[in-house]
Scaffold this motif. Structure first.
Motif, PDB file in Angstrom:
ATOM      1  N   LYS A 109       0.836  -1.206   0.000  1.00 17.12           N
ATOM      2  CA  LYS A 109       0.000   0.000   0.000  1.00 17.12           C
ATOM      3  C   LYS A 109       0.869   1.255   0.000  1.00 17.12           C
ATOM      4  O   LYS A 109       0.558   2.240  -0.677  1.00 17.12           O
ATOM      5  CB  LYS A 109      -0.935   0.012   1.211  1.00 17.12           C
ATOM      6  N   ALA A 110       1.962   1.228   0.749  1.00 16.45           N
ATOM      7  CA  ALA A 110       2.879   2.369   0.782  1.00 16.45           C
ATOM      8  C   ALA A 110       3.527   2.568  -0.588  1.00 16.45           C
ATOM      9  O   ALA A 110       3.711   3.704  -1.040  1.00 16.45           O
ATOM     10  CB  ALA A 110       3.945   2.172   1.856  1.00 16.45           C
ATOM     11  N   MET A 111       3.864   1.478  -1.268  1.00 15.77           N
ATOM     12  CA  MET A 111       4.446   1.571  -2.610  1.00 15.77           C
ATOM     13  C   MET A 111       3.440   2.179  -3.585  1.00 15.77           C
ATOM     14  O   MET A 111       3.812   2.994  -4.427  1.00 15.77           O
ATOM     15  CB  MET A 111       4.896   0.191  -3.102  1.00 15.77           C
ATOM     16  N   ILE A 112       2.189   1.797  -3.486  1.00 10.87           N
ATOM     17  CA  ILE A 112       1.150   2.361  -4.346  1.00 10.87           C
ATOM     18  C   ILE A 112       1.038   3.868  -4.100  1.00 10.87           C
ATOM     19  O   ILE A 112       0.990   4.663  -5.045  1.00 10.87           O
ATOM     20  CB  ILE A 112      -0.222   1.680  -4.106  1.00 10.87           C
ATOM     21  N   ARG A 113       1.028   4.261  -2.828  1.00  7.52           N
ATOM     22  CA  ARG A 113       0.952   5.691  -2.502  1.00  7.52           C
ATOM     23  C   ARG A 113       2.188   6.435  -3.006  1.00  7.52           C
ATOM     24  O   ARG A 113       2.085   7.540  -3.554  1.00  7.52           O
ATOM     25  CB  ARG A 113       0.779   5.893  -0.994  1.00  7.52           C
ATOM     26  N   LEU A 114       3.356   5.838  -2.844  1.00  5.69           N
ATOM     27  CA  LEU A 114       4.603   6.439  -3.303  1.00  5.69           C
ATOM     28  C   LEU A 114       4.600   6.581  -4.824  1.00  5.69           C
ATOM     29  O   LEU A 114       4.970   7.628  -5.369  1.00  5.69           O
ATOM     30  CB  LEU A 114       5.793   5.594  -2.839  1.00  5.69           C
ATOM     31  N   ASP A 115       4.141   5.561  -5.517  1.00  3.74           N
ATOM     32  CA  ASP A 115       4.061   5.585  -6.976  1.00  3.74           C
ATOM     33  C   ASP A 115       3.111   6.688  -7.441  1.00  3.74           C
ATOM     34  O   ASP A 115       3.426   7.443  -8.362  1.00  3.74           O
ATOM     35  CB  ASP A 115       3.590   4.214  -7.484  1.00  3.74           C
ATOM     36  N   THR A 116       1.981   6.801  -6.790  1.00  2.00           N
ATOM     37  CA  THR A 116       1.001   7.840  -7.124  1.00  2.00           C
ATOM     38  C   THR A 116       1.589   9.227  -6.901  1.00  2.00           C
ATOM     39  O   THR A 116       1.435  10.121  -7.737  1.00  2.00           O
ATOM     40  CB  THR A 116      -0.280   7.651  -6.289  1.00  2.00           C
ATOM     41  N   ALA A 117       2.297   9.401  -5.806  1.00  2.00           N
ATOM     42  CA  ALA A 117       2.914  10.696  -5.512  1.00  2.00           C
ATOM     43  C   ALA A 117       4.043  11.020  -6.490  1.00  2.00           C
ATOM     44  O   ALA A 117       4.201  12.160  -6.909  1.00  2.00           O
ATOM     45  CB  ALA A 117       3.443  10.711  -4.072  1.00  2.00           C
ATOM     46  N   ALA A 118       4.822  10.014  -6.879  1.00 10.05           N
ATOM     47  CA  ALA A 118       5.989  10.228  -7.746  1.00 10.05           C
ATOM     48  C   ALA A 118       5.607  10.691  -9.148  1.00 10.05           C
ATOM     49  O   ALA A 118       6.364  11.427  -9.776  1.00 10.05           O
ATOM     50  CB  ALA A 118       6.823   8.948  -7.824  1.00 10.05           C
ATOM     51  N   ILE A 145       9.323   1.812 -18.497  1.00  6.75           N
ATOM     52  CA  ILE A 145       9.688   0.736 -19.420  1.00  6.75           C
ATOM     53  C   ILE A 145      11.199   0.599 -19.495  1.00  6.75           C
ATOM     54  O   ILE A 145      11.742  -0.510 -19.421  1.00  6.75           O
ATOM     55  CB  ILE A 145       9.089   0.978 -20.826  1.00  6.75           C
ATOM     56  N   ARG A 146      11.904   1.726 -19.638  1.00  2.00           N
ATOM     57  CA  ARG A 146      13.362   1.653 -19.794  1.00  2.00           C
ATOM     58  C   ARG A 146      14.025   1.071 -18.552  1.00  2.00           C
ATOM     59  O   ARG A 146      14.902   0.215 -18.658  1.00  2.00           O
ATOM     60  CB  ARG A 146      13.949   3.037 -20.125  1.00  2.00           C
ATOM     61  N   ALA A 147      13.642   1.502 -17.371  1.00  2.00           N
ATOM     62  CA  ALA A 147      14.220   0.935 -16.141  1.00  2.00           C
ATOM     63  C   ALA A 147      13.912  -0.556 -16.052  1.00  2.00           C
ATOM     64  O   ALA A 147      14.781  -1.357 -15.691  1.00  2.00           O
ATOM     65  CB  ALA A 147      13.682   1.664 -14.912  1.00  2.00           C
ATOM     66  N   SER A 148      12.700  -0.941 -16.427  1.00  2.00           N
ATOM     67  CA  SER A 148      12.309  -2.351 -16.370  1.00  2.00           C
ATOM     68  C   SER A 148      13.090  -3.190 -17.378  1.00  2.00           C
ATOM     69  O   SER A 148      13.394  -4.361 -17.110  1.00  2.00           O
ATOM     70  CB  SER A 148      10.801  -2.487 -16.601  1.00  2.00           C
ATOM     71  N   GLN A 149      13.422  -2.622 -18.533  1.00  2.00           N
ATOM     72  CA  GLN A 149      14.278  -3.323 -19.494  1.00  2.00           C
ATOM     73  C   GLN A 149      15.651  -3.577 -18.881  1.00  2.00           C
ATOM     74  O   GLN A 149      16.163  -4.694 -18.946  1.00  2.00           O
ATOM     75  CB  GLN A 149      14.448  -2.500 -20.780  1.00  2.00           C
ATOM     76  N   ILE A 150      16.232  -2.552 -18.304  1.00  2.00           N
ATOM     77  CA  ILE A 150      17.559  -2.668 -17.704  1.00  2.00           C
ATOM     78  C   ILE A 150      17.558  -3.701 -16.581  1.00  2.00           C
ATOM     79  O   ILE A 150      18.486  -4.507 -16.452  1.00  2.00           O
ATOM     80  CB  ILE A 150      18.038  -1.298 -17.174  1.00  2.00           C
ATOM     81  N   ASN A 151      16.511  -3.691 -15.769  1.00  2.00           N
ATOM     82  CA  ASN A 151      16.416  -4.588 -14.613  1.00  2.00           C
ATOM     83  C   ASN A 151      15.862  -5.974 -14.950  1.00  2.00           C
ATOM     84  O   ASN A 151      15.733  -6.806 -14.064  1.00  2.00           O
ATOM     85  CB  ASN A 151      15.560  -3.940 -13.528  1.00  2.00           C
ATOM     86  N   HIS A 152      15.503  -6.195 -16.199  1.00  2.00           N
ATOM     87  CA  HIS A 152      14.966  -7.486 -16.655  1.00  2.00           C
ATOM     88  C   HIS A 152      13.706  -7.875 -15.901  1.00  2.00           C
ATOM     89  O   HIS A 152      13.498  -9.055 -15.583  1.00  2.00           O
ATOM     90  CB  HIS A 152      16.015  -8.597 -16.529  1.00  2.00           C
ATOM     91  N   CYS A 153      12.855  -6.911 -15.634  1.00  2.00           N
ATOM     92  CA  CYS A 153      11.598  -7.199 -14.942  1.00  2.00           C
ATOM     93  C   CYS A 153      10.490  -7.383 -15.977  1.00  2.00           C
ATOM     94  O   CYS A 153       9.875  -6.405 -16.439  1.00  2.00           O
ATOM     95  CB  CYS A 153      11.244  -6.080 -13.961  1.00  2.00           C
ATOM     96  N   ALA A 207      12.410   0.200  -7.409  1.00  2.00           N
ATOM     97  CA  ALA A 207      11.939  -0.586  -6.262  1.00  2.00           C
ATOM     98  C   ALA A 207      10.917  -1.632  -6.714  1.00  2.00           C
ATOM     99  O   ALA A 207      11.003  -2.808  -6.336  1.00  2.00           O
ATOM    100  CB  ALA A 207      11.333   0.332  -5.200  1.00  2.00           C
ATOM    101  N   TRP A 208       9.943  -1.222  -7.548  1.00  2.00           N
ATOM    102  CA  TRP A 208       8.964  -2.181  -8.067  1.00  2.00           C
ATOM    103  C   TRP A 208       9.672  -3.316  -8.819  1.00  2.00           C
ATOM    104  O   TRP A 208       9.305  -4.489  -8.673  1.00  2.00           O
ATOM    105  CB  TRP A 208       7.986  -1.502  -9.018  1.00  2.00           C
ATOM    106  N   ASN A 209      10.661  -2.956  -9.642  1.00  2.00           N
ATOM    107  CA  ASN A 209      11.394  -3.973 -10.395  1.00  2.00           C
ATOM    108  C   ASN A 209      12.048  -4.992  -9.469  1.00  2.00           C
ATOM    109  O   ASN A 209      12.040  -6.191  -9.754  1.00  2.00           O
ATOM    110  CB  ASN A 209      12.498  -3.342 -11.257  1.00  2.00           C
ATOM    111  N   THR A 267      10.620 -11.892  -6.685  1.00  2.00           N
ATOM    112  CA  THR A 267       9.520 -12.842  -6.430  1.00  2.00           C
ATOM    113  C   THR A 267       9.045 -13.548  -7.701  1.00  2.00           C
ATOM    114  O   THR A 267       8.132 -14.352  -7.644  1.00  2.00           O
ATOM    115  CB  THR A 267       8.327 -12.130  -5.769  1.00  2.00           C
ATOM    116  N   ARG A 268       9.682 -13.230  -8.848  1.00  2.00           N
ATOM    117  CA  ARG A 268       9.342 -13.821 -10.151  1.00  2.00           C
ATOM    118  C   ARG A 268       7.886 -13.596 -10.540  1.00  2.00           C
ATOM    119  O   ARG A 268       7.165 -14.531 -10.916  1.00  2.00           O
ATOM    120  CB  ARG A 268       9.656 -15.320 -10.174  1.00  2.00           C
TER     121      ARG A 268
END
Length: 166
Positions: free
Chosen positions: A29-38, A52-60, A145-147, A153-154
């Protein structure tokens, strides 16, 4: 003859390790709030390109699936999304502001030398107002952080639909 295809349900090669959001709901829930604020004050398409670009780099794969779908739903072009992994060779697809955001995203995401180079930060600082730059840095930090949750956790891609949470 119809060219519409039914959505494919993908079976992950490796099962999800943990539904972390079920076991750490307050963190989720805190991550959702942080994402909304960001994302406040950021152009939505730019925000999705950064994610998308960060997720490509992190292979998420989960986040790539989610944010590609969100970008498309927001009107982003397939061409710009496809070229994103090679943005340095495809600069003509992006605005100067988007290029600075992508370069900053890579610097913050990778941190190979332990810092964000001055020239990268300075390019972004010239194109973004300070408040917008602060939001951009927050958005880059949050997707990283999301990545890490997704990769650790795959979380499996292929099930997300825009307009609803994972």
């Amino acid at each position: 003859m119809s060219t519409a295809q039914e959505p494919v349900e993908y079976a992950p090669e490796q099962p999800q390790r943990l539904r972390w959001s079920d076991h750490a709901p307050e963190v989720y829930k805190a991550m959702i709030r942080l994402d909304t604020a960001a994302k406040q004050g950021l152009d939505h398409k730019l925000y999705e390109l950064v994610k998308i670009r960060a997720s490509q780099i992190n292979h998420c794969a989960f986040c790539l699936d989610m944010h590609t779908r969100d970008a498309l739903a927001a009107g982003e072009s397939v061409e710009r999304i496809v070229q994103l992994s090679a943005w340095e060779e495809s600069r003509h697809f992006y605005t100067a502001k988007e290029l600075a955001a992508l370069e900053l995203t890579e610097a913050v995401t990778v941190l190979t030398d332990g810092f964000v180079p001055d020239e990268v930060y300075d390019r972004a600082a010239k194109l973004f107002e300070e408040a917008e730059l602060a939001q951009l840095i927050a958005a880059i930090t949050v997707i990283n952080a999301w990545n890490r949750f997704g990769v650790t956790t795959r979380m499996a891609p292929g099930h997300y639909r825009p307009g609803r949470h994972a």
